[in-house]
Structures are given as C-alpha cells and as structure tokens.
Design a protein around this motif. Structure first.
Motif, PDB file in Angstrom:
ATOM      1  N   PHE A  70       0.976  -1.153   0.047  1.00  0.00           N
ATOM      2  CA  PHE A  70       0.216   0.051  -0.209  1.00  0.00           C
ATOM      3  C   PHE A  70       0.723   1.431  -0.031  1.00  0.00           C
ATOM      4  O   PHE A  70       0.744   2.433  -0.428  1.00  0.00           O
ATOM      5  CB  PHE A  70      -0.469  -0.151   1.038  1.00  0.00           C
ATOM      6  CG  PHE A  70      -2.101  -1.242   1.503  1.00  0.00           C
ATOM      7  CD1 PHE A  70      -2.437  -0.911  -0.078  1.00  0.00           C
ATOM      8  CD2 PHE A  70      -2.955  -1.330   2.360  1.00  0.00           C
ATOM      9  CE1 PHE A  70      -3.681  -2.259  -0.465  1.00  0.00           C
ATOM     10  CE2 PHE A  70      -4.146  -2.335   2.181  1.00  0.00           C
ATOM     11  CZ  PHE A  70      -4.124  -2.639   1.077  1.00  0.00           C
ATOM     12  N   GLY A  94      -3.058   8.927   3.355  1.00  0.00           N
ATOM     13  CA  GLY A  94      -3.648   7.327   4.338  1.00  0.00           C
ATOM     14  C   GLY A  94      -4.999   7.485   3.970  1.00  0.00           C
ATOM     15  O   GLY A  94      -5.650   6.370   3.919  1.00  0.00           O
ATOM     16  N   GLY A  97      -6.194   7.147   0.595  1.00  0.00           N
ATOM     17  CA  GLY A  97      -6.487   5.915   0.353  1.00  0.00           C
ATOM     18  C   GLY A  97      -7.401   4.570   1.219  1.00  0.00           C
ATOM     19  O   GLY A  97      -7.806   3.882   0.283  1.00  0.00           O
ATOM     20  N   PHE A  98      -7.818   5.210   2.383  1.00  0.00           N
ATOM     21  CA  PHE A  98      -9.099   4.084   3.029  1.00  0.00           C
ATOM     22  C   PHE A  98      -9.996   4.532   2.623  1.00  0.00           C
ATOM     23  O   PHE A  98     -10.792   3.252   2.443  1.00  0.00           O
ATOM     24  CB  PHE A  98      -8.858   4.709   4.704  1.00  0.00           C
ATOM     25  CG  PHE A  98     -10.091   4.212   5.449  1.00  0.00           C
ATOM     26  CD1 PHE A  98     -10.372   3.186   5.333  1.00  0.00           C
ATOM     27  CD2 PHE A  98     -11.087   5.106   5.752  1.00  0.00           C
ATOM     28  CE1 PHE A  98     -11.706   2.845   6.672  1.00  0.00           C
ATOM     29  CE2 PHE A  98     -11.967   5.013   6.424  1.00  0.00           C
ATOM     30  CZ  PHE A  98     -12.202   4.172   6.787  1.00  0.00           C
ATOM     31  N   TRP A 196      -4.084   2.947   7.795  1.00  0.00           N
ATOM     32  CA  TRP A 196      -4.482   3.607   6.736  1.00  0.00           C
ATOM     33  C   TRP A 196      -3.561   5.040   6.892  1.00  0.00           C
ATOM     34  O   TRP A 196      -2.670   5.019   6.670  1.00  0.00           O
ATOM     35  CB  TRP A 196      -5.731   3.502   5.548  1.00  0.00           C
ATOM     36  CG  TRP A 196      -5.826   2.845   4.029  1.00  0.00           C
ATOM     37  CD1 TRP A 196      -6.531   1.784   4.328  1.00  0.00           C
ATOM     38  CD2 TRP A 196      -4.545   2.547   2.609  1.00  0.00           C
ATOM     39  NE1 TRP A 196      -6.564   1.399   3.909  1.00  0.00           N
ATOM     40  CE2 TRP A 196      -5.557   1.099   2.417  1.00  0.00           C
ATOM     41  CE3 TRP A 196      -4.017   3.596   2.565  1.00  0.00           C
ATOM     42  CZ2 TRP A 196      -5.028   1.397   1.628  1.00  0.00           C
ATOM     43  CZ3 TRP A 196      -3.447   3.723   1.228  1.00  0.00           C
ATOM     44  CH2 TRP A 196      -4.110   1.978   0.824  1.00  0.00           C
TER      45      TRP A 196
END
Length: 217
Positions: A70, A94, A97-98, A196
């Motif tokens: 990731f 993050g 991304g989550f 994340w």
C-alpha cells in the motif's frame, strides 16, 4: 533516488503493518476464531497456521507485506501526480487510500467472516477492483481540479459502482450471528482506517528526505 523512495515506502508500510498486526490480534482474530468455531467447515488435510503464536506471526507478516505494498502504491501515485507525501499531509493521503480501497468497497461488499454467504468470486473481485479504481479517480479529481464539471464527473466515478451494485449471494442463510458479523465489519473498517493513516504518516516521515529533488516546486 527512486530506489530511496521505494525503500522508504517499504519501511513505512512494514512499520504500519506491524502496528496493524497488533490490532488484528487484539480485535479481529478473536471474532474470526469464533466464526470458525461456528462454521466447522475447515477441509481435512488443508494446512493453516495453528491458533496461537503461529497464526499471529503469519497474520502479522502478511499484514506488514500488505502495508508495504500500500505504501509503495501511495508513493507511486505521489510521484506520478507530483503531489508530495509529507509529515503534514501524510494522514490525508492515508485517509484517501482508506476511502478508496476500504470504505468504498465495503459499502457494497462488507468484510466477511468464515461461514457467511458470498456471491460469485470472480464477479466480486471485478466489482471490488473496479470500485477501488473508480473511487481513486474520483477522489483525485475532487482534490486537484477546481472546475465544477470535473467535480461532477468525480461524483459520477465514485457513485457508479454503487449504482451498478455489488454482486450478492444467492443464499443469505448463515451460521454466523448477525451481531457478530456487524461487529466484525465495523472493527475491520475501523482498523483499516487506523492502518491507512499510519501508512500515510510513516510514509510522509520516510519520504521527507528520500524524495528531495523528485518534485518540481
């Protein structure tokens, strides 16, 4: 120089994965074990890590590798878009991304315990991957483009997979209690949010020095 960025991303993801492994051990694995006890569906002769330290170790290693992957993806997106990941904006990276990789797919395909009914595997995988890609494009357009028509297009990208709908199971009967399934889904999603955010923060810290000279300022 790219090698330093790759190494920084790998280290950041592994550290985040170790933290996530601890969360899984404390919050998620007990619910999986409970569901497996209800299911009684493990195939004879099939290897799996023994409950206890062996299972915890294998899960933590897998999570660390996932975190590394990731982090590399986030670093790659950062380099391609020219938007640096820094200690100040790492958590935002993050969270994006989550939203794209966890929350959006979970809106149609909630995290599943062993023994829960599921739809066709290939159809689910295609919908899952398409949802992540469409959500990522939508989030990117919302973040970097100010034009109203682009923002409208971003909303279409984000909404389209859910308008089409995720492939559901043919049979909804399950030995897993609804309360356990709901608790598992909520814990997995919450843990993924922490995961994340940690990836983003650690990646920002790791790339602070390793990415110097890669971005046009």
């Amino acid at each position: 120089m790219i090698g330093r960025v790759l190494l920084a991303a790998l280290l950041a993801g592994i550290v985040a994965g170790l933290f996530m492994g601890a969360i899984q051990h404390l919050r998620i694995t007990p619910m999986i074990l409970q569901a497996e006890a209800l299911e009684h569906a493990a195939e004879a002769g099939e290897w799996r890590p023994a409950d206890g330290w062996e299972r915890t170790l294998s899960t933590t290693v897998a999570t660390a590798l996932t975190g590394a992957a990731f982090a590399v993806i986030l670093a790659g997106v950062s380099l391609l878009t020219g938007i640096p990941v820094t200690p100040r904006n790492g958590m935002i990276w993050g969270l994006c991304g989550f939203l794209a990789a966890t929350l959006a797919p979970a809106a149609g395909l909630a995290p599943e315990l062993p023994g829960m009914p599921v739809g066709d595997l290939m159809a689910r995988q295609v919908w899952w991957a398409g949802t992540i890609v469409a959500s990522a494009i939508g989030i990117y357009l919302l973040a970097v483009r100010p034009e109203p028509w682009v923002k409208g297009l971003a909303v279409i990208f984000i909404a389209l997979p859910h308008v089409l709908g995720a492939p559901g199971p043919l049979d909804h009967e399950s030995a897993v209690p609804a309360g356990l399934a709901a608790a598992y889904a909520s814990n997995v999603i919450a843990a993924a949010a922490v995961f994340w955010c940690l990836i983003g923060v650690f990646l920002g810290l790791a790339m602070q020095r390793s990415s110097k000279g890669l971005y046009i300022t």
